[in-house]
Design an enzyme around this catalytic site. Structure first.
Site, mmCIF file in Angstrom:
data_model
loop_
_atom_site.group_PDB
_atom_site.id
_atom_site.type_symbol
_atom_site.label_atom_id
_atom_site.label_comp_id
_atom_site.label_asym_id
_atom_site.label_seq_id
_atom_site.Cartn_x
_atom_site.Cartn_y
_atom_site.Cartn_z
ATOM 1 N N HIS A 72 0.883 -1.180 0.000
ATOM 2 C CA HIS A 72 0.000 0.000 0.000
ATOM 3 C C HIS A 72 0.911 1.218 0.000
ATOM 4 C CE1 HIS A 72 -3.417 -2.586 1.839
ATOM 5 N NE2 HIS A 72 -3.564 -2.487 0.519
ATOM 6 N N GLU A 107 1.929 3.946 2.737
ATOM 7 C CA GLU A 107 2.476 3.500 4.021
ATOM 8 C C GLU A 107 4.001 3.601 3.986
ATOM 9 O OE1 GLU A 107 -1.496 0.692 4.338
ATOM 10 O OE2 GLU A 107 0.439 -0.287 4.456
ATOM 11 N N ARG A 123 -3.250 4.703 -2.202
ATOM 12 C CA ARG A 123 -3.072 3.363 -1.575
ATOM 13 C C ARG A 123 -2.870 2.259 -2.610
ATOM 14 N NH1 ARG A 123 -5.679 0.021 2.717
ATOM 15 N NH2 ARG A 123 -6.672 -1.783 1.766
ATOM 16 N N HIS A 127 2.717 -3.761 6.651
ATOM 17 C CA HIS A 127 1.794 -2.649 6.393
ATOM 18 C C HIS A 127 1.923 -1.637 7.531
ATOM 19 C CE1 HIS A 127 -1.011 -4.774 3.447
ATOM 20 N NE2 HIS A 127 -0.228 -5.740 3.848
ATOM 21 N N GLU A 177 1.168 -4.542 11.095
ATOM 22 C CA GLU A 177 0.669 -3.173 10.968
ATOM 23 C C GLU A 177 1.537 -2.327 11.901
ATOM 24 O OE1 GLU A 177 -1.560 -1.872 9.067
ATOM 25 O OE2 GLU A 177 -2.653 -3.586 8.236
#
Lengths: 93, 310
Positions: free
Chosen positions: B70, B73, B128, B197, B271
């Site tokens: 993405h 990020e 994204r 991510h 994440e």
């Protein structure tokens, strides 16, 4: 470069599944306007959404009308972007 | 252009060109252990590179790490670069990492979505998806983490091309995904897959597309617990952990589900931190602490795979 002046990121704490689905409805009400940075997942997790400046009043009114508690996580996205860009330029120098 | 990796700032964000230039310098300076593999081209025909860390052997059991699927990020690419540098810096000093590289290879794909990443620098910092376009579809881009075969098109992905979680016209329709599938399938001996991510401080494992637990979920739960503990001990950042569908939400067509169904038993999705305030706009001052803590978690996972061959 797109400009995000005045855009804010709101952090919403949904109390229950009903409030989560109200947030999901928002994506349909404001297609391609509300950008979920953290999508509606479960009541224990916050929902972060970027709201364009032009939609802020509508979206905040919607949240307040449905009793959805929110805080402002990022007050003006463009300010952070300017700082980021300046830091990159400085590092390059 | 950066002349050597010593002048490269690991505590700053960089453009695609700077990262690709760093990759070339990095491979040149560490050619004894690092090589660059071109695994394909993106939709807009940018090269897609993977760094291979190997001390020899053929088709050794391998670890896959990808960042930047993405594009907005940015902390993930920066973390991937720092980890690559860490590996060559501690090889021969850190006994665990040295043992891992005696028996396994490590592959890192730093810019998994080059078109989207370039677009975040040129036009839209908050982009994204990738940049694919197709006749008759008036919105651009597919969410590359919804385009994988496992659970494709299910709940937690969207058939609307304008949605941020648009899954694409068919599984692996996107060249950025197809390139990884081809590479990992052809290699045939990957034992770990880690997809990085940001944000929200979670360490998760399959499944995302189903609430059913995977067969070795206890092992993955315990391993995630150890990894999160190792991460916390560096800078005190707390993560939650568990399967994607029970920790976060149902998401279909995602990387780690495909990896698991392909036989990679240790498949994890990170994440990374935002420390609750910055979301995708984490200041560059937090790049190194984020990378340091993430490295300890990844090292824990790799060590487990080394000690539990399959």
């Amino acid at each position: 470069q797109m400009n995000f002046t005045g855009d804010q990121v709101l952090r919403v704490l949904a109390k229950d599944e009903k409030q989560l689905s109200l947030l999901r409805d928002l994506e349909g009400l404001k297609p391609q306007k509300v950008d979920f940075w953290r999508g509606p997942a479960r009541p224990s997790l916050p929902v972060d959404m970027r709201v364009p400046f032009s939609e802020l009043n509508d979206v905040k009114a919607y949240l307040e009308a449905h009793g959805l508690a929110y805080s402002i996580m990022i007050k003006d996205i463009q300010v952070l972007l300017n700082e980021e860009r300046e830091a990159m330029a400085k590092s390059r120098r | 252009r950066e002349r050597s990796t010593n002048s490269f700032s690991y505590s700053s964000y960089h453009t695609l060109e700077e990262i690709y230039s760093w990759i070339d310098n990095f491979v040149t300076e560490h050619s004894d252990i690092v090589s660059k593999i071109h695994i394909g081209n993106s939709f807009e025909n940018r090269s897609i590179f993977v760094l291979k860390f190997s001390t020899g052997g053929f088709q050794r059991p391998a670890v896959w790490i990808d960042t930047g699927i993405h594009s907005r990020e940015w902390i993930t690419h920066a973390t991937g670069i720092w980890i690559a540098k860490k590996i060559v810096s501690v090889h021969g000093k850190d006994l665990i990492l040295t043992d891992i590289l005696k028996a396994m290879d490590i592959f890192i794909e730093i810019v998994t979505n080059p078109d989207g990443f370039a677009f975040t620098h040129s036009m839209n910092r908050l982009w994204r998806k990738n940049k694919s376009s197709r006749p008759g579809i008036f919105c651009i881009g597919v969410d590359l983490n919804r385009n994988w075969k496992s659970g494709f098109g299910g709940n937690g992905s969207n058939k609307n091309p304008c949605s941020e979680t648009y899954h694409g016209p068919w599984p692996q329709s996107e060249p950025e995904v197809a390139a990884i599938v081809k590479f990992i399938t052809h290699h045939g001996n990957f034992k770990v897959l880690i997809s990085i991510h940001s944000y929200s401080q979670m360490l998760m494992y399959p499944y995302g597309h189903s609430l059913d637990p995977v067969s070795n979920y206890e092992e993955l739960y315990d391993l995630a617990k150890d990894a999160v503990k190792a991460l916390y001990e560096v800078h005190g950042i707390k993560y939650i952990f568990g399967s994607i569908s029970t920790t976060l939400y149902v998401a279909s067509g995602i990387t780690v589900d495909w990896a698991y169904d392909t036989g990679i038993k240790y498949a994890f999705s990170f994440e990374l931190r935002d420390t609750g305030h910055y979301g995708f706009l984490l200041p560059a001052s937090q790049i190194i602490p984020t990378a340091q803590e993430t490295w300890m978690a990844i090292r824990t996972i790799m060590e487990h795979a080394l000690n539990h061959p399959y």
